[in-house]
Design an enzyme around this catalytic site. Structure first.
Site, PDB file in Angstrom:
ATOM      1  N   CYS A 104      12.647  11.220  93.728  1.00 49.34           N
ATOM      2  CA  CYS A 104      12.581  10.514  92.451  1.00 49.34           C
ATOM      3  C   CYS A 104      13.776   9.579  92.286  1.00 49.34           C
ATOM      4  CB  CYS A 104      12.602  11.520  91.310  1.00 49.34           C
ATOM      5  SG  CYS A 104      11.344  12.775  91.449  1.00 49.34           S
TER       6      CYS A 104
ATOM      7  N   ARG B  33      12.555   4.999  98.336  1.00 48.89           N
ATOM      8  CA  ARG B  33      12.775   6.434  98.346  1.00 48.89           C
ATOM      9  C   ARG B  33      11.460   7.208  98.430  1.00 48.89           C
ATOM     10  NH1 ARG B  33      17.795   7.881  96.297  1.00 48.89           N
ATOM     11  NH2 ARG B  33      16.951   9.776  95.403  1.00 48.89           N
TER      12      ARG B  33
ATOM     13  N   TRP C 184       8.353  11.591  92.320  1.00 47.02           N
ATOM     14  CA  TRP C 184       7.704  12.176  93.495  1.00 47.02           C
ATOM     15  C   TRP C 184       7.388  13.606  93.091  1.00 47.02           C
ATOM     16  CZ3 TRP C 184       9.011  15.877  97.388  1.00 47.02           C
ATOM     17  CH2 TRP C 184       8.278  15.752  98.569  1.00 47.02           C
TER      18      TRP C 184
ATOM     19  N   ASN D  57      15.765  13.699  87.629  1.00 48.45           N
ATOM     20  CA  ASN D  57      15.586  14.050  89.049  1.00 48.45           C
ATOM     21  C   ASN D  57      16.062  15.470  89.226  1.00 48.45           C
ATOM     22  OD1 ASN D  57      14.890  11.431  89.521  1.00 48.45           O
ATOM     23  ND2 ASN D  57      16.689  10.899  90.737  1.00 48.45           N
ATOM     24  N   GLY D  58      15.396  16.230  90.059  1.00 51.22           N
ATOM     25  CA  GLY D  58      15.823  17.616  90.295  1.00 51.22           C
ATOM     26  C   GLY D  58      14.737  18.570  89.843  1.00 51.22           C
TER      27      GLY D  58
ATOM     28  N   GLU E 110      13.046  13.872 118.380  1.00 52.63           N
ATOM     29  CA  GLU E 110      13.150  12.704 117.497  1.00 52.63           C
ATOM     30  C   GLU E 110      11.985  11.731 117.740  1.00 52.63           C
ATOM     31  OE1 GLU E 110      14.437  11.578 114.973  1.00 52.63           O
ATOM     32  OE2 GLU E 110      14.571   9.403 115.106  1.00 52.63           O
TER      33      GLU E 110
ATOM     34  N   LYS F  98       9.296  10.800 114.827  1.00 54.20           N
ATOM     35  CA  LYS F  98       9.127   9.431 114.348  1.00 54.20           C
ATOM     36  C   LYS F  98       7.683   8.988 114.488  1.00 54.20           C
ATOM     37  CE  LYS F  98      12.126   8.857 112.864  1.00 54.20           C
ATOM     38  NZ  LYS F  98      13.497   9.098 112.440  1.00 54.20           N
TER      39      LYS F  98
ATOM     40  N   GLU G 286       5.509  10.857 111.764  1.00 55.94           N
ATOM     41  CA  GLU G 286       5.694  10.490 110.357  1.00 55.94           C
ATOM     42  C   GLU G 286       5.264   9.056 110.066  1.00 55.94           C
ATOM     43  OE1 GLU G 286       9.757  10.657 108.822  1.00 55.94           O
ATOM     44  OE2 GLU G 286      10.529  10.218 110.799  1.00 55.94           O
TER      45      GLU G 286
ATOM     46  N   HIS H 127       5.262  27.124 130.168  1.00 56.28           N
ATOM     47  CA  HIS H 127       5.194  28.387 129.406  1.00 56.28           C
ATOM     48  C   HIS H 127       4.113  28.339 128.332  1.00 56.28           C
ATOM     49  CE1 HIS H 127       8.606  29.955 131.530  1.00 56.28           C
ATOM     50  NE2 HIS H 127       9.252  28.815 131.302  1.00 56.28           N
TER      51      HIS H 127
ATOM     52  N   LYS I  72      12.737   9.402 100.917  1.00 53.83           N
ATOM     53  CA  LYS I  72      13.932   9.057 101.684  1.00 53.83           C
ATOM     54  C   LYS I  72      14.995  10.139 101.611  1.00 53.83           C
ATOM     55  CE  LYS I  72      16.624   6.453 104.153  1.00 53.83           C
ATOM     56  NZ  LYS I  72      16.351   6.505 105.594  1.00 53.83           N
TER      57      LYS I  72
HETATM   58  C1  F6R Z   1      13.055  11.399 109.568  1.00 55.92           C
HETATM   59  C2  F6R Z   1      14.023  11.456 108.488  1.00 55.92           C
HETATM   60  C3  F6R Z   1      14.356  12.794 107.944  1.00 55.92           C
HETATM   61  C4  F6R Z   1      15.843  12.856 107.562  1.00 55.92           C
HETATM   62  C5  F6R Z   1      16.150  14.167 106.848  1.00 55.92           C
HETATM   63  C6  F6R Z   1      17.633  14.312 106.517  1.00 55.92           C
HETATM   64  O1  F6R Z   1      12.857  10.085 110.004  1.00 55.92           O
HETATM   65  O2  F6R Z   1      14.510  10.452 108.035  1.00 55.92           O
HETATM   66  O3  F6R Z   1      14.030  13.814 108.824  1.00 55.92           O
HETATM   67  O4  F6R Z   1      16.613  12.717 108.714  1.00 55.92           O
HETATM   68  O5  F6R Z   1      15.404  14.250 105.670  1.00 55.92           O
HETATM   69  O6  F6R Z   1      18.072  13.278 105.705  1.00 55.92           O
HETATM   70  P1  F6R Z   1      19.616  12.948 105.544  1.00 55.92           P
HETATM   71  O7  F6R Z   1      20.105  12.427 106.851  1.00 55.92           O
HETATM   72  O8  F6R Z   1      19.701  11.933 104.457  1.00 55.92           O
HETATM   73  O9  F6R Z   1      20.299  14.240 105.194  1.00 55.92           O
END
Ligand code: F6R
Length: 606
Positions: free
Chosen positions: A2, A27, A78, A104-105, A479, A483, A486, A502, A601
């Site tokens: 949010c 975000r 959100w 927010n929260g 990673e 990527k 997502e 395995h 985000k």
């Molecule tokens: C994936 C991604 C998330 C963040 C995770 C931690 O592309 O962006 O997995 O890496 O939510 O976020 P931060 O780094 O802001 O603590």
């Protein structure tokens, strides 16, 4: 997650709020709303809409409501409590529509508070936890908004960044924070409040970050916080927060990966001494000499950086390391002592699970260290010391360049600690010199973008992918898979190459391609065997290999080359093509790349 925007001051048109709100779009959100006090009518008008901010703007413009509003609050939501509906969107209000709250929260005790308030006669119209705040303020209001907010905060349990306006006390905007970021942007005769600096930088770069348990009372010409706070200057330019001509923020941010590496190492390498300077660690330099164990904690992509860091630190600094994800670590009973250091890695510095683990470690008196991108973020402020990754603003929801900044910073930290321990001058010099070359080498990898785009075209219609790697590049396989899934919503899994036999090999056939990260390093032969295992079962394989490796072409269906570097630094170069691959597959599938569905985000809730 949010986002909050609030305003009070000389400008009376609420459209400046919509513009600020748009800067929080990255975000991730599912609905948006605004409430503004109109001095002529002495009323608060409000509109809330599911979907994009465009929907909200359209509804506002078509409403024929007077757009003069001062103060005002706005929000992108959100959903956590209650579905995605107009009613559940913020701002929330009390029975008489006199108090409007954006939040927010999470209010953990909302259900019991609501039950009590309902018994007292309050009428609720949403399923959202935030609505209890508006009703509590209504209950406690006796002519002074901040007093009512103060009493309300005593009743609620949970986390909040919130902003409140009231037609009963209309010359004020009151804001409060506990574990959810909030800042004041101080302009000339105007103050904006926001949950994120991106929302205020077109107005002012002078900001004050609120700390936990602080309330600020802001009037058109002044503000008052319970304690004195320094004004700091945001270093990001508004242009940096724009797309710079690229179709998506994410592509722009991948193209900035060489710069992210450059920024992380700039001014920190001491080539002759074979060492590095990390000014943020000066305050704990002596303590660091004594340590005998590291715990690295992070979430998602940042946790993969932590995993690479584990390999680097154990091999070159000779310190036992352990990596955990924030959401697990906070519920463990870790065994720590005065020689343990906990390192927290986060782009945003606001990830709730990582912060919870940080606070747990602080309670246990463990020395805490942050590797963070956002200056002045909660993590940066709450750790004992830290290193900024300096990757610049990352707007796309999926982390890319910040990950590179984290990897480069971990390499720096490895040399920093290693040189205090057993690392020889010659080894220090070698790593530092190789680090210095990385930005140029990464630029070279970006030149393969069109090749990678062609490979993405070839594979975009497959539904399942393996990503495999070993040692330093096992976390990079994770990673690459994250990527791809997502951004493109395709199924992808990352595993260690040695794990295939395995169980995972059972899935391999001509419809299940594998991306193998296979630079010419100490586990190269082992990776080649794994690729052979896949080829024997007709699985297509894309290999990330070191330039000059021609033999791999006989085995692979497609090869993407990266330049040679030290083994410990290969993850930095191998990540770049994986980010491009995920980007191009998603672009070809027409996905919402900068704001993938269901994601946000900074994940500021548990
Ligand atoms: C994936 C991604 C998330 C963040 C995770 C931690 O592309 O962006 O997995 O890496 O939510 O976020 P931060 O780094 O802001 O603590």
């Amino acid at each position: 997650m949010c986002g909050i925007v609030g305003y009070i001051g000389k400008n009376k048109d609420i459209r400046i709020g919509l513009e600020a709100l748009r800067r929080l779009e990255y975000r991730g959100y599912d609905s948006a709303g605004a409430a503004w006090y109109n001095p002529e009518k002495r009323e608060i008008f409000y509109i809330k809409k599911t979907g994009r901010i465009d929907n909200l703007e359209k509804a506002i413009l078509e409403s024929n409501l007077n757009l003069i509003g001062n103060p005002f609050v706005m929000h992108v939501r959100w959903a956590t409590h209650g579905g995605v509906t107009d009613y559940n969107a913020h701002p929330h209000f009390d029975c008489q529509k006199e108090f409007f709250v954006v939040h927010n929260g999470i209010i953990e005790n909302w259900a019991e508070l609501k039950e009590k308030l309902v018994k007292e006669g309050h009428k609720f119209i949403s399923e959202c936890d935030t609505e209890v705040i508006a009703h509590l303020i209504e209950k406690y209001f006796q002519g002074n908004l901040e007093e009512a907010v103060r009493k309300t905060l005593k009743e609620i349990r949970g986390t909040y960044g919130m902003a409140i306006i009231s037609k009963k006390d209309p010359q004020k905007l009151v804001v409060a924070r506990l574990s959810s970021p909030l800042l004041l942007g101080i302009g000339q005769d105007e103050t904006l409040v926001a949950s994120d600096p991106s929302a205020v930088i077109t107005h002012t770069r002078q900001v004050i970050n609120l700390d936990d348990n602080e309330i600020a009372v802001i009037t058109p010409t002044n503000f008052h916080i319970l304690k004195e706070k320094p004004i700091i200057t945001i270093e990001w330019t508004p242009e940096e927060a724009q797309k710079g001509g690229y179709p998506h923020f994410m592509l722009k941010e991948i193209m900035e990966e060489p710069e992210a590496i450059e920024n992380a190492i700039r001014g920190r390498l001491m080539i002759e001494e074979g060492s590095v300077k990390l000014g943020g660690l000066d305050v704990i330099a002596e303590k660091l000499r004594e340590i005998n164990r590291l715990i690295l904690i992070a979430c998602g992509t940042a946790s993969y950086a932590a995993k690479v860091g584990e390999y680097m630190l154990e091999e070159y600094a000779g310190i036992p390391c352990e990596v955990d994800i924030g959401s697990e670590f906070r519920y463990r009973k870790p065994i720590v002592d005065e020689k343990t250091v906990a390192i927290f890695i986060s782009q945003s510095g606001e990830t709730a699970d990582t912060l919870a683990a940080l606070r747990e470690m602080k309670k246990k008196k463990v020395l805490t260290l942050g590797i963070t991108n956002v200056v002045g973020s909660t993590q940066a402020r709450e750790t004992d010391a830290g290193v900024y990754t300096r990757s610049g603003p990352e707007i796309a929801v999926a982390s890319t360049k910040a990950f590179l900044g984290q990897l480069a910073t971990l390499a720096l930290f490895t040399v920093y600690l290693g040189r205090q321990k057993e690392m020889a001058l010659v080894m220090g010099k070698r790593i530092v010199s190789e680090l210095a070359k990385l930005p140029e080498l990464a630029k070279g990898v970006l030149k393969s973008a069109s090749e990678i785009e062609k490979i993405a075209e070839k594979y975009k219609d497959f539904k399942n992918f393996w990503f495999i790697g070993r040692k330093y590049n096992l976390p990079i396989a994770l990673e690459g898979a994250l990527k791809l899934k997502e951004l493109s919503y395709l199924h992808a899994e990352g595993i260690g190459g040695g794990e295939l036999k395995h169980g995972h090999l059972a899935l391999i056939d001509e419809n299940f391609p594998t991306v193998a990260i296979c630079p010419s390093d100490s586990v190269y032969e082992k990776m080649v065997s794994n690729i052979q295992e896949i080829k024997a079962r007709n699985g297509p394989v894309i290999v990330i290999a070191t330039e000059g490796n021609e033999e791999i072409k006989d085995l692979a269906d497609d090869v993407i080359y990266i330049p040679k570097t030290l083994e410990m630094l290969t993850p930095i170069l191998a990540t770049v093509p994986l980010h491009l691959f995920a980007y191009y597959v998603a672009a070809k599938l027409g996905c919402d790349i900068d704001k993938p569905r269901n994601l946000a985000k900074s994940v500021t809730v548990e």
